[in-house]
Design a protein around this motif. Structure first.
Motif, PDB file in Angstrom:
ATOM      1  N   ALA A  59       0.810  -1.221   0.000  1.00  0.00           N
ATOM      2  CA  ALA A  59       0.000   0.000   0.000  1.00  0.00           C
ATOM      3  C   ALA A  59       0.843   1.271   0.000  1.00  0.00           C
ATOM      4  O   ALA A  59       0.522   2.240  -0.704  1.00  0.00           O
ATOM      5  CB  ALA A  59      -0.938  -0.010   1.206  1.00  0.00           C
ATOM      6  N   LYS A  63       0.760   4.016  -3.040  1.00  0.00           N
ATOM      7  CA  LYS A  63       0.371   5.403  -2.770  1.00  0.00           C
ATOM      8  C   LYS A  63       1.433   6.374  -3.276  1.00  0.00           C
ATOM      9  O   LYS A  63       1.127   7.391  -3.922  1.00  0.00           O
ATOM     10  CB  LYS A  63       0.143   5.609  -1.269  1.00  0.00           C
ATOM     11  CG  LYS A  63      -0.335   7.016  -0.896  1.00  0.00           C
ATOM     12  CD  LYS A  63      -0.590   7.102   0.598  1.00  0.00           C
ATOM     13  CE  LYS A  63      -0.969   8.516   1.023  1.00  0.00           C
ATOM     14  NZ  LYS A  63      -2.257   8.955   0.441  1.00  0.00           N
ATOM     15  N   THR A 116      -7.443  -7.872  -2.898  1.00  0.00           N
ATOM     16  CA  THR A 116      -6.996  -6.789  -2.025  1.00  0.00           C
ATOM     17  C   THR A 116      -6.184  -5.761  -2.807  1.00  0.00           C
ATOM     18  O   THR A 116      -6.287  -4.551  -2.567  1.00  0.00           O
ATOM     19  CB  THR A 116      -6.150  -7.340  -0.862  1.00  0.00           C
ATOM     20  OG1 THR A 116      -6.885  -8.369  -0.198  1.00  0.00           O
ATOM     21  CG2 THR A 116      -5.811  -6.236   0.133  1.00  0.00           C
ATOM     22  N   PHE A 119      -8.315  -3.054  -4.293  1.00  0.00           N
ATOM     23  CA  PHE A 119      -8.653  -2.023  -3.312  1.00  0.00           C
ATOM     24  C   PHE A 119      -7.478  -1.064  -3.103  1.00  0.00           C
ATOM     25  O   PHE A 119      -7.646   0.160  -3.092  1.00  0.00           O
ATOM     26  CB  PHE A 119      -9.045  -2.669  -1.987  1.00  0.00           C
ATOM     27  CG  PHE A 119      -9.320  -1.675  -0.888  1.00  0.00           C
ATOM     28  CD1 PHE A 119     -10.578  -1.117  -0.730  1.00  0.00           C
ATOM     29  CD2 PHE A 119      -8.305  -1.280  -0.026  1.00  0.00           C
ATOM     30  CE1 PHE A 119     -10.822  -0.189   0.268  1.00  0.00           C
ATOM     31  CE2 PHE A 119      -8.536  -0.341   0.978  1.00  0.00           C
ATOM     32  CZ  PHE A 119      -9.814   0.199   1.125  1.00  0.00           C
ATOM     33  N   ILE A 120      -6.277  -1.627  -2.937  1.00  0.00           N
ATOM     34  CA  ILE A 120      -5.095  -0.808  -2.652  1.00  0.00           C
ATOM     35  C   ILE A 120      -4.821   0.179  -3.789  1.00  0.00           C
ATOM     36  O   ILE A 120      -4.656   1.388  -3.561  1.00  0.00           O
ATOM     37  CB  ILE A 120      -3.865  -1.714  -2.415  1.00  0.00           C
ATOM     38  CG1 ILE A 120      -4.003  -2.473  -1.095  1.00  0.00           C
ATOM     39  CG2 ILE A 120      -2.573  -0.889  -2.431  1.00  0.00           C
ATOM     40  CD1 ILE A 120      -2.941  -3.547  -0.886  1.00  0.00           C
ATOM     41  N   THR A 122      -6.788   1.079  -6.401  1.00  0.00           N
ATOM     42  CA  THR A 122      -7.905   1.981  -6.674  1.00  0.00           C
ATOM     43  C   THR A 122      -7.965   3.097  -5.644  1.00  0.00           C
ATOM     44  O   THR A 122      -8.202   4.268  -5.985  1.00  0.00           O
ATOM     45  CB  THR A 122      -9.236   1.209  -6.693  1.00  0.00           C
ATOM     46  OG1 THR A 122      -9.162   0.165  -7.663  1.00  0.00           O
ATOM     47  CG2 THR A 122     -10.395   2.128  -7.055  1.00  0.00           C
ATOM     48  N   SER A 123      -7.733   2.771  -4.389  1.00  0.00           N
ATOM     49  CA  SER A 123      -7.732   3.784  -3.338  1.00  0.00           C
ATOM     50  C   SER A 123      -6.688   4.867  -3.613  1.00  0.00           C
ATOM     51  O   SER A 123      -6.970   6.071  -3.518  1.00  0.00           O
ATOM     52  CB  SER A 123      -7.462   3.127  -1.984  1.00  0.00           C
ATOM     53  OG  SER A 123      -7.393   4.091  -0.958  1.00  0.00           O
ATOM     54  N   ALA A 124      -5.488   4.450  -3.974  1.00  0.00           N
ATOM     55  CA  ALA A 124      -4.406   5.415  -4.208  1.00  0.00           C
ATOM     56  C   ALA A 124      -4.669   6.281  -5.432  1.00  0.00           C
ATOM     57  O   ALA A 124      -4.434   7.498  -5.422  1.00  0.00           O
ATOM     58  CB  ALA A 124      -3.086   4.671  -4.363  1.00  0.00           C
ATOM     59  N   GLU A 127      -7.792   8.658  -5.011  1.00  0.00           N
ATOM     60  CA  GLU A 127      -7.430   9.818  -4.193  1.00  0.00           C
ATOM     61  C   GLU A 127      -6.883  10.940  -5.060  1.00  0.00           C
ATOM     62  O   GLU A 127      -7.241  12.114  -4.887  1.00  0.00           O
ATOM     63  CB  GLU A 127      -6.405   9.432  -3.128  1.00  0.00           C
ATOM     64  CG  GLU A 127      -5.998  10.619  -2.252  1.00  0.00           C
ATOM     65  CD  GLU A 127      -4.997  10.267  -1.170  1.00  0.00           C
ATOM     66  OE1 GLU A 127      -4.634  11.181  -0.403  1.00  0.00           O
ATOM     67  OE2 GLU A 127      -4.576   9.098  -1.087  1.00  0.00           O
ATOM     68  N   LEU A 169     -18.170   0.601  -5.862  1.00  0.00           N
ATOM     69  CA  LEU A 169     -17.429   1.807  -6.252  1.00  0.00           C
ATOM     70  C   LEU A 169     -18.186   2.607  -7.305  1.00  0.00           C
ATOM     71  O   LEU A 169     -18.158   3.840  -7.294  1.00  0.00           O
ATOM     72  CB  LEU A 169     -16.046   1.418  -6.766  1.00  0.00           C
ATOM     73  CG  LEU A 169     -15.079   0.878  -5.713  1.00  0.00           C
ATOM     74  CD1 LEU A 169     -13.804   0.368  -6.373  1.00  0.00           C
ATOM     75  CD2 LEU A 169     -14.756   1.929  -4.661  1.00  0.00           C
ATOM     76  N   CYS A 180     -16.717   3.223 -12.641  1.00  0.00           N
ATOM     77  CA  CYS A 180     -16.011   1.965 -12.373  1.00  0.00           C
ATOM     78  C   CYS A 180     -16.752   0.820 -13.046  1.00  0.00           C
ATOM     79  O   CYS A 180     -17.944   0.617 -12.802  1.00  0.00           O
ATOM     80  CB  CYS A 180     -15.906   1.721 -10.871  1.00  0.00           C
ATOM     81  SG  CYS A 180     -14.852   0.309 -10.432  1.00  0.00           S
TER      82      CYS A 180
END
Length: 246
Positions: A59, A63, A116, A119-120, A122-124, A127, A169, A180
């Motif tokens: 992660a 990021k 997982t 998620f990692i 896509t989150s970064a 943002e 999402l 998405c």
């Protein structure tokens, strides 16, 4: 969204399906950052793909990479979550009484690499899209195994999770004009598919596919491009399987 001039990040892009997707987007005029953990494969990437060494399960590393890419190019418009590993293991293995049941560690590894990581990453990336008010598109590479495939309990669970994440999402990110979608390939004639399945199994699959062939990586790449370019497509899971699941 027009591909011409867009900034795209494709994970698992140094070879196989990911490379086909990255190449197709670049040929359509996008600037493509090809992320992968395989440094040797990254070194062989053709221009104009831009290599980025990345472990999608880390992660902090993801990021930092997303921030650096957005800083360099001014934004990220497109994310294609392609990185993953096909895994097959029977839940009960009568041929190995000493290890009769599916290994928990391999199950957890499969979930982390195939679900997982989505998620990692896509989150970064999201943002950066939200902070820069970018109208973005996320495409997750799922699989027809998401409905449950014999001998692939971990892989099926991971891809089912990817489909559910795609739907959640799509509902949540739409307010920021971030779409998405997912593309669910059937059996594609890549090296990873041929390593995972025997020749006899592949012939059986072809015989039961209405089009009587395995898919080509470009078939999936075109579906990814379609999901990006159609601005009213959101929350869809596109089946690209030659009719196998009909």
């Amino acid at each position: 969204m027009k591909l011409e001039g867009a900034i795209a990040v494709v994970t698992g892009a140094a070879q196989g399906l990911g490379l086909a997707i990255a190449t197709h987007l670049a040929q359509a005029g996008a600037t493509v950052v090809a992320a992968d953990r395989d440094e040797a494969a990254l070194a062989r990437l053709p221009a104009p793909l831009q290599p980025c060494r990345l472990d999608v399960t880390d992660a902090a590393q993801v990021k930092a990479a997303a921030e650096a890419i957005a800083q360099q190019h001014g934004r990220i418009d497109i994310l294609v979550n392609n990185a993953g590993v096909i895994m097959s293991e029977p839940f009960v293995n009568m041929m190995n009484p000493a290890s009769l049941m599916h290994d928990l560690g391999r199950f957890e590894d499969c979930i982390r690499v195939n679900m997982t990581s989505v998620f990692i990453v896509t989150s970064a990336v999201v943002e950066q899209m939200v902070r820069r008010r970018t109208r973005g598109a996320v495409v997750n590479i799922s699989s027809i195994s998401a409905t449950g495939n014999e001998g692939q309990v971990a892989y099926s669970a991971a891809k089912a999770g990817v489909n559910a994440m795609t739907s959640a999402l799509a509902k949540e990110l739409g307010r920021w004009s971030i779409r998405c979608n997912a593309v669910a390939p059937g059996f594609i004639g890549t090296d990873s598919t041929r390593r995972a399945l025997s020749e006899a199994t592949l012939k059986h699959i072809q015989a039961n596919t209405p089009l009587r062939r395995l898919g080509e990586p470009v078939d999936v790449a075109r579906a990814v491009a379609s999901a990006i370019e159609n601005d009213f497509m959101n929350g869809a899971v596109l089946q690209v399987d030659g009719g196998l699941t009909l």
